[in-house]
Scaffold this motif. Structure first.
Motif, PDB file in Angstrom:
ATOM      1  N   VAL A   1       0.844  -1.184   0.000  1.00  0.00           N
ATOM      2  CA  VAL A   1       0.000   0.000   0.000  1.00  0.00           C
ATOM      3  C   VAL A   1       0.882   1.238   0.000  1.00  0.00           C
TER       4      VAL A   1
ATOM      5  N   LYS B   1       1.106   5.241   0.764  1.00  0.00           N
ATOM      6  CA  LYS B   1       0.377   6.274   1.487  1.00  0.00           C
ATOM      7  C   LYS B   1       0.881   7.628   1.031  1.00  0.00           C
TER       8      LYS B   1
ATOM      9  N   GLU C   1      -2.342  -0.398  -3.944  1.00  0.00           N
ATOM     10  CA  GLU C   1      -3.454   0.397  -3.434  1.00  0.00           C
ATOM     11  C   GLU C   1      -2.909   1.715  -2.905  1.00  0.00           C
TER      12      GLU C   1
ATOM     13  N   ILE D   1      -3.528   5.131  -0.547  1.00  0.00           N
ATOM     14  CA  ILE D   1      -4.322   5.785   0.503  1.00  0.00           C
ATOM     15  C   ILE D   1      -3.932   7.248   0.508  1.00  0.00           C
TER      16      ILE D   1
ATOM     17  N   LEU E   1      -8.566   5.528  -1.262  1.00  0.00           N
ATOM     18  CA  LEU E   1      -9.177   5.710   0.051  1.00  0.00           C
ATOM     19  C   LEU E   1      -8.800   7.090   0.586  1.00  0.00           C
TER      20      LEU E   1
ATOM     21  N   HIS F   1     -14.683   0.324   3.858  1.00  0.00           N
ATOM     22  CA  HIS F   1     -14.420   1.533   3.070  1.00  0.00           C
ATOM     23  C   HIS F   1     -13.578   1.240   1.854  1.00  0.00           C
ATOM     24  N   SER F   2     -12.636   0.278   2.011  1.00  0.00           N
ATOM     25  CA  SER F   2     -11.831  -0.109   0.850  1.00  0.00           C
ATOM     26  C   SER F   2     -11.288  -1.489   1.150  1.00  0.00           C
TER      27      SER F   2
ATOM     28  N   SER G   1      -8.506  -2.440   2.203  1.00  0.00           N
ATOM     29  CA  SER G   1      -7.696  -2.600   3.408  1.00  0.00           C
ATOM     30  C   SER G   1      -8.203  -1.743   4.548  1.00  0.00           C
TER      31      SER G   1
ATOM     32  N   GLY H   1      -5.288  -1.214   7.092  1.00  0.00           N
ATOM     33  CA  GLY H   1      -4.092  -2.016   6.857  1.00  0.00           C
ATOM     34  C   GLY H   1      -2.942  -1.113   6.479  1.00  0.00           C
ATOM     35  N   SER H   2      -1.761  -1.363   7.004  1.00  0.00           N
ATOM     36  CA  SER H   2      -0.515  -0.618   6.773  1.00  0.00           C
ATOM     37  C   SER H   2      -0.461   0.719   7.494  1.00  0.00           C
ATOM     38  N   LEU H   3      -1.561   1.202   8.094  1.00  0.00           N
ATOM     39  CA  LEU H   3      -1.433   2.407   8.918  1.00  0.00           C
ATOM     40  C   LEU H   3      -1.557   2.060  10.394  1.00  0.00           C
TER      41      LEU H   3
END
Lengths: 573, 188
Positions: free
Chosen positions: A2, A4, A121, A123, A518, B22-23, B25, B94-96
């Protein structure tokens, strides 16, 4: 994986351009600091970024492109933006585009040397740049001691924004070749009052330092070190408090700039605490001197002292009779009672000797309340101690007598049983006594045992009185400590600008649309009030309690003198 | 996409679990407890005021009545702002990281965010409480020095106390996202 992207919310309406910021590869996240607009020359952009990197030690680079098209999406623009990726080669190249006023942006990533070609993905996290820059992240209290470099990934983001302050100094009215958009691009704001105060503070600090060095020189001079005076200074709590405040003033007026957040907050807390203290002291002083209240106070002081002495006399008469129905040893009772009564008589005469001067002394002493409310409270505590000095003396006499009696009794009890205390071996050994030793020992033991209730009663009464005075003094000192150690500036900051003291962050999920990345909003989670007080408490000079409850009870039972308040400078006995 | 299901809490009151994805992840799981009932509020208020009137009849001092009103108002404000939790939610990104929020009846929200690097696992634990065995969901935090050890246990849904069936749903949702970080290539 992912990806960010931390996007500043102030750049949401910026014109098209390229994104500059920091790429944190360990967390696969990009922190965007500003948008550079067209037209620009790539060489100049690289030069500018190199300078910024040198000054701030943050690895700022071009991360991607940003297109904000008010009309339909233009094909040529998107190709141009992709070509930019080849000029500023950065892996991965982030492309964000916003159409019209739509809230939902499209993000795509270009990876030339990608190992896994799967779709990543994305974010999108919005953050308020100004608040994140000014905020100070507090690590959780239990991990504060360890090396917290990799403990918090978020601290890397806060750090990046905080250290890039020089990037935010160029606004759009500057005549440079680079046009940026960030939170301060509409103009750097400053306050005239703050600047004037900063200019005025330097000579004020120098003057204060000079005065303080004079004062501390006088305090340390040899004249004040002679025995009666030094003993007096160490016993009066007013002098301790004045010394403590002097230290505080020295901290504030030092010329060195604060190195880190903690020192800055400490200086600010000390300054606000001193200010409030002096303000409250002056308020108290104006209240006392209006309508001559201090004269009335002085007038009532002597009658109150007389009243206390009379009450003590009544108490002693009661003890000399049959207190609570107990039968005392007549002779010992009379001796002790008369001794203490004579003491009270001396005390009353001493007070009456002083009575013409009391008003004047009190008037001048009351003026020192302008040094602060804490000083006034300490003076009150000292006055109470001086006025109840006879109670302290009685307590010491009673305690010493009782202590002697208890030791005598325990030693003679051992003799009664045929044992002895061996000082060398620090234990009880058996011992053979002579007949006359045994006889006298038993006699003395009996005498002491039957005299015990009388002494014990006197000891009990005077210890209770002394404890009462100690509790009153203790409450006053507790209040003084509270005023001394409360971090008022930090509490007011937490109330008014809560984003400056951050315990962490919180995320809010914004509206989503399928197919778009997201969207999250990152807000600052402020530290709780309890956390603020615990982190920024000012250290004080006293720490209590000195004894635990068990050892206090043991000391009371054995008749050892108790001094409940310990100061940090005292050596352990 | 949101879905809501009804469950029972450990003490038998009805609670509702709402799941939103929401998504791929990011998931939000919210447990909502029952709202403040009007009849319990009126019962408490009437009890306090009856006691106040009784005292007033005894001592003929009207301060008792004003004190009772003041105490009722203050008690209600303190209860709504510090005690009554309406909704507890878990936001797993996920990942945060994982964000735990408690929303009080007065609107106050208290939030804690735990970064993904500190989260070892999310498990259901058993606890013996008086004469019952209750289940609770908790987050295990990793010790920074020792990767195998657990430094702290953060219990979730403390005030709504859902039963095992609800906890299993929440556990499955969380584990789906936590597994993604194991399958993704680890970066140091």
């Amino acid at each position: 994986m992912v990806l960010k992207v931390f996007f500043p919310s102030c750049c949401s309406s910026a014109d098209s351009g390229i994104l500059i910021g920091r790429w944190i590869s360990e967390q696969n996240s990009a922190v965007i600091l500003a948008v550079v607009h067209f037209p620009f020359i790539p060489v100049q952009v690289k030069q500018y970024l190199g300078e910024v990197q040198r000054v701030t030690k943050v690895s700022v680079s071009v991360l991607g492109s940003w297109s904000n098209s008010k009309q339909e999406k233009e094909e040529s623009l998107s190709e141009f933006l992709e070509d930019l990726g080849t000029i500023f080669c950065h892996e991965p190249w982030i492309q964000i585009s916003k159409e019209g006023d739509s809230k939902f942006w499209s993000c795509s990533i270009l990876q030339k040397h990608s190992k896994n070609p799967q779709e990543e993905e994305i974010i999108l996290v919005y953050y308020d740049q100004r608040k994140v820059m000014l905020s100070h992240l507090h690590p959780p209290l239990d991990t504060a001691g360890q090396g917290a470099e990799d403990a918090s990934k978020l601290s890397a983001i806060f750090d990046t924004v905080a250290r890039s302050q020089i990037l935010f100094m160029t606004d759009r009215y500057d005549e440079g070749p680079i046009k940026l958009t960030h939170w301060q691009s509409d103009g750097v704001e400053a306050s005239i009052i703050v600047e004037l105060l900063k200019q005025a503070s330097v000579p004020a600090c120098m003057l204060l330092t000079f005065l303080l060095s004079l004062l501390s020189g006088i305090c340390r001079s040899r004249v004040l070190k002679f025995w009666p005076l030094s003993f007096l200074w160490s016993k009066l709590s007013t002098c301790e408090q004045l010394g403590h405040r002097l230290q505080h003033l020295q901290v504030i007026s030092s010329n060195k700039k604060a190195q880190n957040q903690n020192q800055l907050m400490r200086k600010a807390n000390i300054f606000v605490s001193l200010l409030i203290d002096v303000a409250l002291g002056i308020l108290l002083m104006s209240w006392l001197y209006r309508k001559n209240r201090i004269g009335h106070l002085a007038d009532t002081l002597i009658p109150v002292a007389d009243h206390v002495a009379e009450e003590l006399q009544d108490l002693l008469q009661w003890l000399m009779g049959a207190p609570a129905g107990l039968k005392m040893n007549r002779a010992l009772d009379q001796v002790l009672g008369r001794f203490f009564l004579y003491h009270i008589h001396l005390w009353i005469s001493y007070i009456h000797l002083l009575s013409p001067f009391i008003e004047m002394i009190l008037w001048y002493v009351g003026l020192s309340a302008c040094l602060g409310l804490t000083v006034a409270l300490c003076i009150l505590s000292d006055i109470i101690a001086l006025l109840t000095f006879h109670i302290y003396c009685f307590y010491v006499y009673g305690a010493r007598l009782y202590c002697l009696k208890i030791y005598g009794l325990s030693s003679l009890w051992r003799l009664f049983r045929g044992k002895k205390w061996n000082v060398l071996r620090q234990r009880v050994d058996s011992c053979s006594y002579d007949l006359d030793q045994l006889f006298i020992g038993t006699l003395l033991f009996t005498i002491l045992l039957f005299l015990l209730p009388t002494t014990a009663l006197y000891y009990l009464v005077f210890t209770l009185l002394r404890l009462l005075v100690v509790i009153v003094q203790g409450l006053i000192h507790l209040l003084v400590d509270l005023i001394d150690s409360l971090p008022l500036y930090s509490l007011i900051l937490r109330l008014c600008r809560s984003y400056r003291l951050a315990a962490g962050v919180k995320f809010r999920v914004l509206e989503q649309q399928d197919g778009k990345p997201l969207r999250l909003l990152m807000q600052i989670n402020p530290l709780s009030y309890g956390g603020v007080v615990q982190t920024y408490r000012l250290p004080t000079y006293s720490c209590y309690p000195r004894d635990s409850w068990a050892s206090l009870c043991k000391k009371l039972f054995l008749g050892e003198l108790i001094y409940p308040w310990k100061h940090k400078g005292d050596k352990q006995n | 996409m949101a879905e809501e299901r009804r469950f029972l809490s450990a003490s038998g009151v009805p609670i509702a679990l709402r799941r939103r994805q929401h998504s791929a992840s990011c998931r939000e799981l919210a447990v909502r407890g029952p709202r403040l009932q009007l009849r319990s509020l009126s019962a408490a208020t009437s009890a306090v005021w009856l006691a106040a009137y009784g005292l007033f009849a005894l001592c003929e001092n009207s301060i008792v009545l004003s004190a009772a009103i003041f105490i009722t108002l203050l008690g209600l404000i303190i209860y709504l702002h510090f005690v009554k939790i309406d909704q507890e939610s878990l936001l797993v990104i996920g990942s945060l990281g994982i964000q735990v929020t408690s929303a009080y009846a007065s609107g106050k929200e208290s939030t804690t965010f735990i970064e993904m690097g500190q989260v070892k696992d999310v498990v259901i634990n058993e606890a013996i409480h008086m004469q019952k065995v209750i289940y609770y969901l908790c987050i295990l935090l990793q010790d920074p020095e020792d990767p195998q050890a657990v430094s702290e246990v953060v219990p979730l849904f403390q005030s709504s106390k859902p039963r095992l069936d609800c906890l299993i749903e929440v556990y499955k949702s969380c584990q789906e996202i936590l597994e993604q970080r194991k399958t993704a290539p680890q970066s140091s």
